[in-house]
Design a protein around this motif. Sequence first.
Motif, PDB file in Angstrom:
ATOM      1  N   GLY B  26      22.734  -6.486  38.789  1.00 14.37           N
ATOM      2  CA  GLY B  26      23.816  -5.502  38.830  1.00 14.37           C
ATOM      3  C   GLY B  26      24.976  -5.910  37.930  1.00 14.37           C
ATOM      4  O   GLY B  26      25.155  -7.082  37.615  1.00 14.37           O
ATOM      5  N   GLU B 104      18.573   1.586  31.815  1.00 11.80           N
ATOM      6  CA  GLU B 104      19.128   1.032  33.048  1.00 11.80           C
ATOM      7  C   GLU B 104      20.525   0.461  32.795  1.00 11.80           C
ATOM      8  O   GLU B 104      21.441   0.660  33.595  1.00 11.80           O
ATOM      9  CB  GLU B 104      18.179  -0.053  33.567  1.00 11.80           C
ATOM     10  N   TRP B 106      22.535   1.433  30.450  1.00  9.76           N
ATOM     11  CA  TRP B 106      23.401   2.592  30.237  1.00  9.76           C
ATOM     12  C   TRP B 106      23.818   3.235  31.565  1.00  9.76           C
ATOM     13  O   TRP B 106      24.973   3.593  31.769  1.00  9.76           O
ATOM     14  CB  TRP B 106      22.665   3.634  29.368  1.00  9.76           C
ATOM     15  N   PHE B 107      22.855   3.332  32.471  1.00  4.63           N
ATOM     16  CA  PHE B 107      23.097   3.983  33.754  1.00  4.63           C
ATOM     17  C   PHE B 107      24.081   3.180  34.609  1.00  4.63           C
ATOM     18  O   PHE B 107      25.046   3.723  35.162  1.00  4.63           O
ATOM     19  CB  PHE B 107      21.759   4.156  34.469  1.00  4.63           C
ATOM     20  N   VAL B 108      23.818   1.876  34.699  1.00  4.60           N
ATOM     21  CA  VAL B 108      24.698   1.022  35.489  1.00  4.60           C
ATOM     22  C   VAL B 108      26.095   0.999  34.856  1.00  4.60           C
ATOM     23  O   VAL B 108      27.114   1.093  35.545  1.00  4.60           O
ATOM     24  CB  VAL B 108      24.111  -0.411  35.598  1.00  4.60           C
ATOM     25  N   SER B 110      27.427   3.383  33.052  1.00  4.30           N
ATOM     26  CA  SER B 110      28.057   4.682  33.285  1.00  4.30           C
ATOM     27  C   SER B 110      28.638   4.789  34.684  1.00  4.30           C
ATOM     28  O   SER B 110      29.731   5.311  34.869  1.00  4.30           O
ATOM     29  CB  SER B 110      27.042   5.810  33.084  1.00  4.30           C
ATOM     30  N   SER B 111      27.896   4.276  35.665  1.00  5.84           N
ATOM     31  CA  SER B 111      28.417   4.376  37.030  1.00  5.84           C
ATOM     32  C   SER B 111      29.685   3.518  37.155  1.00  5.84           C
ATOM     33  O   SER B 111      30.595   3.840  37.896  1.00  5.84           O
ATOM     34  CB  SER B 111      27.358   3.992  38.063  1.00  5.84           C
ATOM     35  N   THR B 113      31.887   3.130  34.733  1.00  2.58           N
ATOM     36  CA  THR B 113      33.011   3.808  34.065  1.00  2.58           C
ATOM     37  C   THR B 113      33.755   4.735  35.024  1.00  2.58           C
ATOM     38  O   THR B 113      34.900   5.084  34.777  1.00  2.58           O
ATOM     39  CB  THR B 113      32.560   4.658  32.839  1.00  2.58           C
ATOM     40  N   SER B 123      32.157   5.054  26.822  1.00  2.00           N
ATOM     41  CA  SER B 123      31.250   5.995  27.468  1.00  2.00           C
ATOM     42  C   SER B 123      31.313   7.358  26.783  1.00  2.00           C
ATOM     43  O   SER B 123      30.291   8.002  26.545  1.00  2.00           O
ATOM     44  CB  SER B 123      31.632   6.081  28.947  1.00  2.00           C
ATOM     45  N   PHE B 127      28.277   9.284  24.628  1.00  2.03           N
ATOM     46  CA  PHE B 127      27.897  10.678  24.909  1.00  2.03           C
ATOM     47  C   PHE B 127      27.907  11.496  23.619  1.00  2.03           C
ATOM     48  O   PHE B 127      26.959  12.216  23.313  1.00  2.03           O
ATOM     49  CB  PHE B 127      28.876  11.285  25.926  1.00  2.03           C
ATOM     50  N   ASP B 165      18.676  13.402  29.643  1.00  8.07           N
ATOM     51  CA  ASP B 165      19.310  12.429  30.537  1.00  8.07           C
ATOM     52  C   ASP B 165      18.850  12.587  31.980  1.00  8.07           C
ATOM     53  O   ASP B 165      18.705  11.601  32.703  1.00  8.07           O
ATOM     54  CB  ASP B 165      20.844  12.527  30.436  1.00  8.07           C
ATOM     55  N   LEU B 169      16.937   9.595  33.940  1.00  9.04           N
ATOM     56  CA  LEU B 169      17.431   9.159  35.243  1.00  9.04           C
ATOM     57  C   LEU B 169      16.340   9.230  36.312  1.00  9.04           C
ATOM     58  O   LEU B 169      16.132   8.278  37.075  1.00  9.04           O
ATOM     59  CB  LEU B 169      18.590  10.082  35.622  1.00  9.04           C
ATOM     60  N   LEU B 172      13.696   6.573  35.770  1.00  8.98           N
ATOM     61  CA  LEU B 172      14.239   5.249  36.073  1.00  8.98           C
ATOM     62  C   LEU B 172      14.281   5.011  37.582  1.00  8.98           C
ATOM     63  O   LEU B 172      13.892   3.956  38.078  1.00  8.98           O
ATOM     64  CB  LEU B 172      15.659   5.185  35.511  1.00  8.98           C
TER      65      LEU B 172
END
Lengths: 201, 201
Positions: B26, B104, B106-108, B110-111, B113, B123, B127, B165, B169, B172
């Motif tokens: 994480g 992954e 990018w996703f972590v 983004s959350s 941000t 971010s 985009f 996206d 998601l 993933l």
Amino acid sequence: MPKIVDHDQRKVHIAEATWKVIVENGLEKATVRKVAATAGLSVGSLRHYFSTQSELLQFSMKLVTERVTQRIQSSHYKGDRVDIAIQALGEMLPLDEERKIEMEVWFVFSSKTLVDKKLKQLSEATFEEMHNGLINIMQFLQKGNLLKPGLDEKLEISRLHAIIDGMALHHLLHPDKLTYEKMIDTLTYHLKSIVERGNES
Amino acid sequence: MPKIVDHDQRKVHIAEATWKVIVENGLEKATVRKVAATAGLSVGSLRHYFSTQSELLQFSMKLVTERVTQRIQSSHYKGDRVDIAIQALGEMLPLDEERKIEMEVWFVFSSKTLVDKKLKQLSEATFEEMHNGLINIMQFLQKGNLLKPGLDEKLEISRLHAIIDGMALHHLLHPDKLTYEKMIDTLTYHLKSIVERGNES
């Protein structure tokens, strides 16, 4: 006379405090202690409802799905089947502050499931529930004889699911780039692309 | 003779160690100390390249976008314009382990941000970059005279962006539900729905 507490209501109150902490400080900070403080409860009385952080998070996450389902079931949508479908799909998009918070909780929770395998099962169930909701909406259009001939049912569902979650994510992360209005326009545009007017039944 | 170090290569090595920590533990755990240990470096030499955790994360995140761009630029796609478009869009989907890790991260990121406003700018830039990539792909199809008449360019881009996206998601988070094959099938199905064959130029 002993104080009467509505336990379900108390749990919802705690879950909402959990959302608040998640949205403002991140999931890592949503400890039993911090949530208790935000909910105005002692750690002891919070533990009466949720003995672990994991239980607390799971309940809070489930509440997101329940709220969406409740909204769809209790709503009185207006217009024809296509309008109704758009309004029902809108319940899954962050169209107001309440839904934005729900979506944010879902998003942060989902990113957590990548590293915390204990949360995996709930994440799968949430996905299934939403997927089934979309199947219902497509069937509702189908029953009205509204879908264009030759559509691939399964691929349409996975496309629609991706559009909904992709847009929700974009709006959440970049509200100025994918605005509220553009979400609705894109959704309406998409539905129109698969619908054939003139032979409603 | 002093040891010669390729500084760019060293930074990439550190960024990849950061990805590894993010994916396994994480984002919260991706501290300078932990990343240094994973990269096999002292904290001091890592700080030589990145003096703060924020710099480290930003570089690691930028590397994700760069890798996607590099892959698109260096690839030799085969087939007609539609096939080429599908292959280029595939670079943005988690189709193999490498892309899964990028996605992954990018996703972590983004959350994160959502609660860490310092990361917001990067971010937004990510985009935009992706959005522009999609515009290029649509224009590439347009130049081949392949798009159906009457499409709304802007809404098509926001729909395609959401599909990419959203599917990334879903794959993933739920690789068994939206499989690799189903991602490609859905993407191909979508492109076919907006393309008109027979008048390629």
